[in-house]
Design a protein around this motif. Structure first.
Motif, PDB file in Angstrom:
ATOM      1  N   UNK A 190      12.398   0.229  -3.979  1.00  0.00           N
ATOM      2  CA  UNK A 190      13.049   1.216  -5.160  1.00  0.00           C
ATOM      3  C   UNK A 190      14.084   2.247  -4.737  1.00  0.00           C
ATOM      4  N   UNK A 191      15.224   2.245  -4.829  1.00  0.00           N
ATOM      5  CA  UNK A 191      16.096   3.350  -4.234  1.00  0.00           C
ATOM      6  C   UNK A 191      15.921   4.578  -5.073  1.00  0.00           C
ATOM      7  N   UNK A 192      15.883   5.543  -4.585  1.00  0.00           N
ATOM      8  CA  UNK A 192      15.515   6.984  -5.021  1.00  0.00           C
ATOM      9  C   UNK A 192      16.816   7.572  -5.405  1.00  0.00           C
ATOM     10  N   UNK A 207       0.637  -1.224  -0.059  1.00  0.00           N
ATOM     11  CA  UNK A 207       0.012   0.033  -0.196  1.00  0.00           C
ATOM     12  C   UNK A 207       0.952   1.356  -0.126  1.00  0.00           C
ATOM     13  N   UNK A 208       1.852   1.487   0.837  1.00  0.00           N
ATOM     14  CA  UNK A 208       2.460   2.431   1.053  1.00  0.00           C
ATOM     15  C   UNK A 208       3.723   2.877   0.433  1.00  0.00           C
ATOM     16  N   UNK A 209       4.032   4.195   0.326  1.00  0.00           N
ATOM     17  CA  UNK A 209       5.326   4.525  -0.239  1.00  0.00           C
ATOM     18  C   UNK A 209       6.472   4.610   0.760  1.00  0.00           C
ATOM     19  N   UNK A 210       7.579   4.475   0.602  1.00  0.00           N
ATOM     20  CA  UNK A 210       8.740   4.774   1.422  1.00  0.00           C
ATOM     21  C   UNK A 210       9.816   5.542   0.415  1.00  0.00           C
ATOM     22  N   UNK A 211      10.231   6.655   0.587  1.00  0.00           N
ATOM     23  CA  UNK A 211      10.995   7.218  -0.377  1.00  0.00           C
ATOM     24  C   UNK A 211      12.413   6.726   0.235  1.00  0.00           C
TER      25      UNK A 211
END
Length: 125
Positions: free
Chosen positions: A102-104, A80-84
């Motif tokens: 996914x590494x930003x 569900x949720x995003x982590x930057x």
């Protein structure tokens, strides 16, 4: 709250210094929205979470931008949720939760081993 595919918006409310996440099946907050209990540390810096092209995206602005990330964190077994994932803290939270990460940007501040106990796909971007 189990959202399934019917939610359109996840947003944060701050009440008396506490951080709480709510999910709405409408594109705007409503009084019928359900409170969620995810790992809020995984959302550090994220101000806006939205759904696009079948994925969940997180923005560090209060609106979508071209720099948004689509790394997913599992909450109650659902993606569900995003982590930057831009530093050791967010990387640890994302890998601990499992799912797609996914590494930003390059992460250089990891100083300890991270135990990965959930099914995880790491995209080095």
């Amino acid at each position: 709250m189990k959202l399934g595919n019917g939610f359109k918006l996840v947003y944060e409310k701050r009440t008396d210094g506490s951080r709480e996440l709510y999910a709405s099946k409408q594109p705007v907050p409503t009084s019928a929205d359900g409170k969620l209990d995810p790992n809020l540390n995984a959302l550090t810096g994220i101000k806006f979470v939205y759904q696009k092209e079948g994925k969940i995206w997180g923005s560090q602005e209060a609106f979508p931008t071209k720099d948004d990330t689509s790394a997913v964190v599992k909450v109650d077994g659902e993606d569900l949720f995003i982590t930057d994932v831009a530093g050791a803290t967010s990387l640890t939270a994302a890998l601990t939760a499992g799912g797609g990460v996914v590494l930003s940007k390059d992460i250089t501040d990891v100083t300890t081993a991270i135990d990965i106990t959930e099914d995880t796909t790491l995209d080095l971007n």
